[in-house]
Design a protein around this motif. Structure first.
Motif, PDB file in Angstrom:
ATOM      1  N   THR A 134     102.411 -79.444 -46.773  1.00 41.33           N
ATOM      2  CA  THR A 134     102.866 -78.091 -47.129  1.00 41.33           C
ATOM      3  C   THR A 134     102.693 -77.950 -48.634  1.00 41.33           C
ATOM      4  N   ILE A 159     102.608 -80.664 -51.033  1.00 37.20           N
ATOM      5  CA  ILE A 159     103.708 -81.570 -50.687  1.00 37.20           C
ATOM      6  C   ILE A 159     103.286 -82.330 -49.446  1.00 37.20           C
ATOM      7  N   GLU A 173     105.190 -84.855 -53.898  1.00 38.46           N
ATOM      8  CA  GLU A 173     104.652 -83.582 -54.379  1.00 38.46           C
ATOM      9  C   GLU A 173     103.768 -83.857 -55.583  1.00 38.46           C
ATOM     10  N   LEU A 219     114.490 -73.463 -56.464  1.00 42.94           N
ATOM     11  CA  LEU A 219     113.910 -72.149 -56.744  1.00 42.94           C
ATOM     12  C   LEU A 219     112.626 -72.187 -57.560  1.00 42.94           C
ATOM     13  N   TRP A 223     106.072 -69.719 -54.667  1.00 44.04           N
ATOM     14  CA  TRP A 223     106.312 -68.656 -53.688  1.00 44.04           C
ATOM     15  C   TRP A 223     107.805 -68.401 -53.485  1.00 44.04           C
ATOM     16  N   VAL A 224     108.648 -69.237 -54.123  1.00 42.01           N
ATOM     17  CA  VAL A 224     110.092 -69.054 -54.034  1.00 42.01           C
ATOM     18  C   VAL A 224     110.616 -68.339 -55.282  1.00 42.01           C
ATOM     19  N   LYS A 226     110.934 -65.743 -57.872  1.00 38.13           N
ATOM     20  CA  LYS A 226     110.511 -64.341 -57.782  1.00 38.13           C
ATOM     21  C   LYS A 226     109.729 -63.903 -59.014  1.00 38.13           C
ATOM     22  N   TRP A 444     105.591 -58.444 -51.122  1.00 38.21           N
ATOM     23  CA  TRP A 444     105.556 -59.537 -50.149  1.00 38.21           C
ATOM     24  C   TRP A 444     104.593 -59.207 -49.013  1.00 38.21           C
ATOM     25  N   PRO A 447     106.396 -63.615 -45.507  1.00 35.56           N
ATOM     26  CA  PRO A 447     107.513 -64.355 -46.104  1.00 35.56           C
ATOM     27  C   PRO A 447     107.078 -65.438 -47.091  1.00 35.56           C
ATOM     28  N   SER A 448     105.819 -65.874 -47.034  1.00 35.07           N
ATOM     29  CA  SER A 448     105.410 -66.946 -47.939  1.00 35.07           C
ATOM     30  C   SER A 448     104.199 -66.579 -48.787  1.00 35.07           C
ATOM     31  N   GLY A 491     102.851 -69.945 -50.212  1.00 28.40           N
ATOM     32  CA  GLY A 491     103.454 -71.173 -49.709  1.00 28.40           C
ATOM     33  C   GLY A 491     102.811 -71.510 -48.376  1.00 28.40           C
ATOM     34  N   PHE A 492     102.415 -72.775 -48.178  1.00 28.79           N
ATOM     35  CA  PHE A 492     101.752 -73.116 -46.919  1.00 28.79           C
ATOM     36  C   PHE A 492     102.433 -74.303 -46.235  1.00 28.79           C
TER      37      PHE A 492
END
Lengths: 492, 92
Positions: A134, A159, A173, A219, A223-224, A226, A444, A447-448, A491-492
């Motif tokens: 990920t 990750i 990571e 945070l 992608w987390v 903001k 957005w 979501p990711s 984010g994957f």
């Protein structure tokens, strides 16, 4: 007796009467040496009659046989017709069965290849050991007014997760960036083992994020977060932040529900290598990227506790109240002590976050204490209630962050002055008292996956000192600055 | 007497074991349902606490097993809550 005798007499006479013509007929048919026929040229009527009877008999038999032949021929025709019909029916049935079979096979194949079935096959094929990659990646464009820097940038942070069993997993990571003086810059951000001993206790061993507050551990991924940038006090340690981002050590952590679902408490305790600084003898030294060292007389200790008082079913949102400490021996007998608070409140489209951090480092005979502090407040509002499609994926953002310290150590203080090449966007983030207002707009796509736009207003305060690694003071100014950044993060 | 006892024991086991197995299967099914319902309640709040909650369809059930271990550690969930959310995500 008399009657019987009469009966016998009549019987004998009858037999004689029958036998005499028959014997005469036989004598007439039989060839004989004597020229009987020549002597008697005219056939007898009885013979003709017999012949006629025989002819008739033969004709009758012939008729019967002809009829039989006709019947047979008819039956053959009927059988041929039936066979042809049977063949046609057979072919039709065959075609129908093939079609049914094909449809059944197609349905079966499609069912077997459905997402869940395929996943099931792969799961059973791979077995219980799971390797998953990920992480996140981002492409960025930055512009700073004072330095007139505008550049594209890219980051990639995969990750690697490996699950050995229900209670043992490994994680690592990698942080990959594009510096301006090399093809790439690769860092080992984390590498740790997770041992889940009970529902409430986990041991974590290796290099992990410093368990202080929320931003560092939870945070910071592209992608987390903001925003494109990080809040001033929680930047990476070698980028001017007030704490080391990662620590080598051992953690015991866990959580438990103390009330209804949603009412939790989580805790983290850590012991690790002490914090490592690039110029530890100088007040305001930055932290090194990692704290691996061969000679560690001292250790670092960290602790964090977070309480969530609102139950999920109350539908009052999610409130988090946290307190953290990070304490590290950096020189024999000298300590660096940090403490801080965190707050987060999320209710539907609205989010507010705030963190405060204070560090004090004993300098002993070198100097007076190296005290630093910083905080940020962040507000976010998702426009999900807008009745306009696509626009309801946008999120409005505001962040205020500040940092204070007596002195800053910079490798090359001249970078503070324009043109400021080599700085991470605005040089005004690296003065002793930076202040930053960040306005943001996120969109957005999922979501990711998010596209971010950020406008920074740097409003540094005057005061403090800037030195180079030798301790030489550098005169600097604190002009306001503006910066614009945009980033696409996944984010994957 | 010994033979009768053995036969009786076999008969008892032949009855008790399937019944126990059936009960265990029923209990496991009920537990899965309970965890699923709990996970459905927790997922929007817990998984949306730091980032936007990601739907279960994004990963396979096997991948979720691994990812949830990572998230349980990173976000500090209790084991029960992590299992509940995993049950929900795997089913999606």
């Amino acid at each position: 007796m008399k009657a019987l005798a009469n009966y016998c007499l009549y019987l004998v006479l009858g037999l004689l009467m029958a036998l005499v013509p028959l014997s005469a007929m036989a004598a007439a048919d039989a060839p004989s040496g004597s020229d009987r026929s020549a002597a008697d040229p005219k056939p007898k009527a009885s013979t003709i009659r017999v012949l006629k009877m025989q002819i008739e008999q033969l004709q009758r038999e012939d008729a019967v046989k002809s009829q039989l032949l006709k019947d047979l021929a008819r039956k053959v025709s009927e059988l041929e017709a039936a066979q042809q019909q049977g063949e046609k029916k057979f072919e039709a049935r065959q075609a129908e069965k093939e079609k049914e079979l094909k449809a059944a096979v197609t349905t079966e194949v499609q069912q077997q290849l459905s997402t869940s079935n395929f996943s099931g096959f792969m799961d059973s094929y791979i077995g219980q050991h799971r390797f998953v990659i990920t992480g996140s990646a981002a492409g960025t464009f930055e512009y700073d007014r004072n330095t007139n820097i505008n550049t594209f940038a890219a980051q990639f942070e995969p990750i690697f997760l490996y699950r050995l069993s229900d209670w043992l997993a490994f994680e690592s990571e990698i942080e990959a960036e594009l510096p301006d003086d090399a093809e790439s810059e690769i860092k080992l951000e984390t590498a740790m083992a997770h041992l889940f001993l009970t529902d409430y206790l986990e041991l974590q061993i290796g290099k992990s994020f410093t368990p202080f507050g929320d931003f560092i551990e939870d945070l910071h991924p592209f992608w987390v977060n903001k925003f494109v940038s990080m809040p001033l006090p929680f930047r990476e340690g070698d980028d001017g932040g007030l704490l080391p981002f990662t620590t080598l050590g051992l953690q015991a952590r866990g959580a438990f529900q103390w009330g209804r679902p949603g009412q939790d408490l989580d805790y983290t305790l850590m012991v690790g290598n002490p914090a490592r600084m690039t110029d530890p003898d100088l007040v305001g030294s930055m932290f090194d990227f990692n704290n691996i060292a061969t000679n560690t007389h001292g250790k670092s200790f960290a602790g964090r506790i977070r309480v969530y008082p609102l139950p999920v079913d109350a539908e009052m949102g999610r409130l988090e109240l946290g307190a953290s400490t990070y304490d590290s021996k950096w020189l024999d007998g000298h300590w660096m002590v940090s403490w801080g608070f965190s707050l987060a409140y999320l209710l539907n489209e609205f989010q507010v976050r705030a963190e405060y951090l204070n560090t004090q480092r004993q300098m002993g005979a070198l100097a007076s204490a190296d005290n630093r502090q910083g905080y940020y407040v962040q507000l976010a509002y998702l426009l999900s209630r807008l009745p306009v499609d696509y626009l309801n994926r946008a999120e409005l953002l505001f962040r205020w962050s500040a940092q204070d310290q007596r002195q800053v150590v910079l490798e090359d203080p001249t970078e503070l002055m324009p043109p400021g090449n080599g700085m991470d966007i605005s040089p005004q983030q690296f003065v002793p008292h930076p202040r930053e207002v960040a306005l943001g707009l996120d969109y957005w796509l999922s979501p990711s996956a998010v596209w971010k736009l950020e406008y920074d207003i740097e409003l540094p305060r005057a005061g403090g000192a800037v030195v180079d690694p030798s301790g030489t003071l550098f005169p600097f100014h604190t002009p306001n600055d503006r910066a614009v950044m945009t980033q696409f993060a996944v984010g994957f | 007497m010994k033979r009768i006892s053995s036969i009786l024991l076999i008969i008892v086991l032949a009855v008790v074991i399937p019944v126990a197995a059936a009960n265990a299967a029923e209990e496991a099914k009920a537990e899965h349902k309970r965890l699923y319902r709990l996970g459905a309640r927790l997922w929007p709040t817990y998984c949306g606490q730091c980032h936007k909650a990601r739907p279960g369809a994004e990963f396979s059930p096997g991948q979720w097993d691994t990812i949830m271990m990572h998230m349980r550690s990173r976000a500090n969930f209790s084991g029960e809550n992590a299992r509940a959310m995993l049950e929900y995500l795997r089913a999606r």
